[in-house]
Scaffold this motif. Structure first.
Motif, PDB file in Angstrom:
ATOM      1  N   ALA A 140       0.855  -1.441   0.036  1.00 21.98           N
ATOM      2  CA  ALA A 140       0.122  -0.010  -0.030  1.00 21.98           C
ATOM      3  C   ALA A 140       0.898   1.337  -0.016  1.00 21.98           C
ATOM      4  O   ALA A 140       2.005   1.355   0.335  1.00 21.98           O
ATOM      5  N   VAL A 141       0.260   2.372  -0.393  1.00 21.43           N
ATOM      6  CA  VAL A 141       0.943   3.701  -0.322  1.00 21.43           C
ATOM      7  C   VAL A 141      -0.003   4.407   0.263  1.00 21.43           C
ATOM      8  O   VAL A 141      -1.032   4.484   0.295  1.00 21.43           O
ATOM      9  N   GLY A 142       0.865   5.202   1.386  1.00 13.98           N
ATOM     10  CA  GLY A 142      -0.040   6.028   2.301  1.00 13.98           C
ATOM     11  C   GLY A 142       0.253   5.503   3.778  1.00 13.98           C
ATOM     12  O   GLY A 142       0.694   4.538   3.967  1.00 13.98           O
ATOM     13  N   GLU A 143      -0.457   6.276   4.489  1.00 12.70           N
ATOM     14  CA  GLU A 143      -0.601   6.214   6.090  1.00 12.70           C
ATOM     15  C   GLU A 143      -2.064   6.154   6.557  1.00 12.70           C
ATOM     16  O   GLU A 143      -2.972   6.799   5.859  1.00 12.70           O
ATOM     17  N   GLY A 144      -2.072   5.546   7.631  1.00 14.52           N
ATOM     18  CA  GLY A 144      -3.564   5.486   8.318  1.00 14.52           C
ATOM     19  C   GLY A 144      -4.135   4.286   8.339  1.00 14.52           C
ATOM     20  O   GLY A 144      -3.327   3.055   8.377  1.00 14.52           O
ATOM     21  N   ARG A 145      -5.300   4.143   8.811  1.00 15.00           N
ATOM     22  CA  ARG A 145      -6.139   2.966   8.937  1.00 15.00           C
ATOM     23  C   ARG A 145      -6.268   2.058   7.534  1.00 15.00           C
ATOM     24  O   ARG A 145      -7.130   2.667   6.663  1.00 15.00           O
ATOM     25  N   PHE A 146      -5.792   0.765   7.504  1.00 13.61           N
ATOM     26  CA  PHE A 146      -5.937  -0.035   6.342  1.00 13.61           C
ATOM     27  C   PHE A 146      -6.961  -1.124   6.678  1.00 13.61           C
ATOM     28  O   PHE A 146      -6.873  -1.746   7.805  1.00 13.61           O
ATOM     29  N   MET A 147      -7.862  -1.399   5.659  1.00 12.22           N
ATOM     30  CA  MET A 147      -8.802  -2.442   6.022  1.00 12.22           C
ATOM     31  C   MET A 147      -8.827  -3.499   4.957  1.00 12.22           C
ATOM     32  O   MET A 147      -8.546  -3.228   3.839  1.00 12.22           O
ATOM     33  N   TRP A 148      -9.050  -4.462   5.593  1.00 11.27           N
ATOM     34  CA  TRP A 148      -9.457  -5.696   4.899  1.00 11.27           C
ATOM     35  C   TRP A 148     -10.480  -6.383   5.046  1.00 11.27           C
ATOM     36  O   TRP A 148     -11.179  -6.266   6.172  1.00 11.27           O
TER      37      TRP A 148
END
Length: 88
Positions: free
Chosen positions: A41-49
């Motif tokens: 992924a590219v970026g920061e923060g909350r990643f959801m699956w």
């Protein structure tokens, strides 16, 4: 073990185009039957699956990471949230 496992990366939750953060993803099962899902992924923060079963662990950049798991029994939808750090 014959149990169906559904998993898909959704992306960064707080982005307008959350899926745009997902660069690649893959799912593989090893010889012991352990399923591994990977995303870049590219970026920061909350990643959801999206998941239909809770994971035993979540790793970010080679280190085991805290994650939140939630299940909605009405929609039969599960989600895993993990925080991706900012890289400068």
């Amino acid at each position: 073990d014959g149990v169906r496992v559904d998993v898909a990366p959704i992306g960064l939750c707080d982005m307008f185009n959350s899926g745009g953060a997902v660069r690649t993803s893959s799912v593989a099962r090893d010889g012991n039957g352990t399923l591994s899902a990977t995303a870049r992924a590219v970026g920061e923060g909350r990643f959801m699956w999206y998941v239909n079963r809770p994971p035993s662990s979540v790793w970010v950049d080679g280190e085991e990471s805290h994650f939140d798991y939630a299940w909605d029994p009405e929609g039969e939808v599960g989600q895993v949230l993990v925080e991706l750090p900012l890289y400068v």
